[in-house]
Design an enzyme around this catalytic site. Structure first.
Site, PDB file in Angstrom:
ATOM      1  N   SER A  35      49.103  22.491  45.717  1.00 32.65           N
ATOM      2  CA  SER A  35      49.322  21.187  45.101  1.00 32.65           C
ATOM      3  C   SER A  35      48.082  20.293  45.174  1.00 32.65           C
ATOM      4  O   SER A  35      47.029  20.647  44.658  1.00 32.65           O
ATOM      5  CB  SER A  35      50.543  20.521  45.741  1.00 32.65           C
ATOM      6  N   ASP A  52      48.035  16.134  39.414  1.00 33.85           N
ATOM      7  CA  ASP A  52      47.505  16.708  40.651  1.00 33.85           C
ATOM      8  C   ASP A  52      47.192  18.183  40.411  1.00 33.85           C
ATOM      9  O   ASP A  52      47.303  18.676  39.291  1.00 33.85           O
ATOM     10  CB  ASP A  52      48.480  16.505  41.816  1.00 33.85           C
ATOM     11  N   ASP A  76      48.527  21.116  40.956  1.00 36.98           N
ATOM     12  CA  ASP A  76      49.475  22.042  40.329  1.00 36.98           C
ATOM     13  C   ASP A  76      50.292  21.367  39.237  1.00 36.98           C
ATOM     14  O   ASP A  76      51.191  21.979  38.669  1.00 36.98           O
ATOM     15  CB  ASP A  76      50.385  22.695  41.367  1.00 36.98           C
ATOM     16  N   ASP A 116      52.579  19.024  39.094  1.00 40.50           N
ATOM     17  CA  ASP A 116      54.011  18.729  39.189  1.00 40.50           C
ATOM     18  C   ASP A 116      54.259  17.232  39.293  1.00 40.50           C
ATOM     19  O   ASP A 116      55.401  16.801  39.433  1.00 40.50           O
ATOM     20  CB  ASP A 116      54.675  19.481  40.344  1.00 40.50           C
TER      21      ASP A 116
END
Length: 444
Positions: free
Chosen positions: A103, A241, A243, A245
């Site tokens: 992440s 960010d 990843d 999400d």
């Protein structure tokens, strides 16, 4: 519930190359997961996606080797946002999905997170079954010949995910957007979707090299995006960010528009019967939602708790200030690009702008005092402290709130007071902290 050895709240996460994220251990993880999946049916299939970290290649290969060693068909979808892997797991009818990402963490970290066939995080029972199976890998019966699994590189993954996102995109013609892709998983998807919707996009941090994901960029480092928007002629900026999400906005003046703003805007546009957020959301959001006749429910800090409450109450909209927003009637996980698109759709539907939204939702001042104590659990139950909290809440008369919570890592009680009058909340926080400190010196 049994105690976990490896899985945390967001899968397995560590420095890549250090235990447990070594090639050998991840191979065993793949074998264990494959064995658990085989108990549910022959020839299970697993979708694997990743972000742009250098270590993703090593972990992906090890995981695939473990899975195929137990007869699992592996479908590689390459670099793709975490929610994209969730979507493709459902779309392709796979038995599970895996994301290799840490992440918003620095590039040296990495993680492995599993999804079930429904695109949601694996159940606790399944994760515990996989953990138990890891220790049994040396005792597994051999799988040989035609019973071994195979690997497929699925080249349509990005196109299909973009197609899904476009179904929820408003007409963005004429909108000038600055976009920070964090050198992460959305570096291709983000600009493509917004451009396809008609936006004029200037995208930065779209050249991942394996080491620069989240480095001075993305939703946790908005300074450069703010400067770009301020100095250029942009209507807004959006940042993801590593990843992808989560998403955060910047209005045309460079002000940050975060999760509280997005929840208010979307709740109004959708007329949700209630919204779920965490104890960290600003009181101003609660007041504005109350004015709109929409109750706000709060949970402990963490998107997993928001997700759980939404399911328990049969609700669909929730999120955190960090920009992790859930629209469970659209997707089962947080999706930064989808969040951005749905927020802009709500903005157009209500005929407002991010500038107006930022100016309307004026955050209440908040003060936080850390008090060192001997027994943080006992303090949380102490009747004298509880009475002091009730007195503080009565003084605020519904115009603010008080929250005491123990630190997760230290013997501290965090005293948070929020309200419209900064001088008043500082005084209340000092008084309350004094009570906590005094009670912390005695056996309670």
């Amino acid at each position: 519930m049994s105690e976990r050895k490896y899985f945390g709240t967001d899968g397995v996460r560590a420095v890549a190359g250090e235990f447990p994220l070594t090639a050998g251990w991840v191979l065993n993880l793949g074998a264990a997961a494959g064995e658990v999946l085989k108990r549910r049916g022959e020839r299970p299939s697993v979708v694997i996606g990743k972000d742009t970290r250098q270590s993703g290649d090593m972990l992906e290969a090890a995981l695939a080797a473990g899975l195929t060693s137990r007869g699992v068909t592996v479908i590689h979808v390459g670099v793709l946002p975490t929610p994209g892997v969730s979507y493709l797991t459902r779309h392709l009818g796979a038995d599970a999905g895996v994301v290799i990402s840490a992440s918003h963490n620095p590039y040296a970290d990495n993680g492995i997170k599993f999804f079930g066939a429904d695109g949601q995080k694996l159940t606790d029972a399944t994760e515990l079954a996989i953990e138990a199976a890891i220790d049994e890998v040396p005792n597994f019966a051999p799988v040989t010949g035609a019973a071994l699994g195979s690997v497929t590189n699925y080249t349509e993954a990005e196109r299909l995910y973009i197609q899904f996102l476009r179904e929820h995109a408003p007409d963005l013609s004429g909108l000038k957007v600055a976009m920070d892709c964090a050198n992460g998983a959305a570096y291709r998807v983000g600009p493509k979707v917004f451009q396809a919707a008609g936006a004029d996009v200037f995208a930065v941090y779209t050249t991942p090299d394996g080491h620069n994901i989240n480095r001075g960029c993305g939703s946790t480092h908005l300074e450069h995006l703010q400067r770009i928007v301020r100095e250029g002629d942009y209507d807004l900026g959006v940042a993801f960010d590593g990843d992808a999400d989560r998403a955060l906005f910047v209005d045309s003046r460079g002000n940050v528009v975060h999760g509280d703003h997005m929840l208010l805007l979307n709740a109004r546009a959708r007329r949700d019967r209630a919204v779920v957020t965490t104890i960290m959301a600003n009181m101003a959001l609660e007041v504005k939602l109350r004015e709109a006749g929409i109750p706000l429910e709060r949970t402990a800090v963490g998107d997993r708790y928001v997700h759980e409450r939404l399911h328990e109450q049969g609700l669909t909209l929730g999120g955190e200030q960090s920009g992790h927003v859930l629209f469970l009637d659209v997707a089962p996980t947080g999706d930064g690009v989808l969040t951005a698109l749905l927020t802009l759709s709500a903005m157009k539907r209500l005929g407002t702008t991010l500038d107006e939204l930022h100016d309307e939702l004026v955050m209440f001042p908040q003060t936080l005092v850390n008090v060192r104590v001997g027994n943080k659990k006992a303090i949380a139950r102490d009747e004298v402290v509880r009475a002091a909290v009730q007195e503080a809440e009565a003084r605020l008369r519904g115009r603010g709130r008080v929250n005491l919570r123990p630190s997760g890592t230290e013997n501290l009680i965090r005293v948070m007071v929020e309200g419209p009058d900064e001088a008043e909340i500082h005084e209340i926080a000092r008084t309350l902290a004094g009570v906590v400190e005094k009670r912390g010196r005695v056996e309670v």
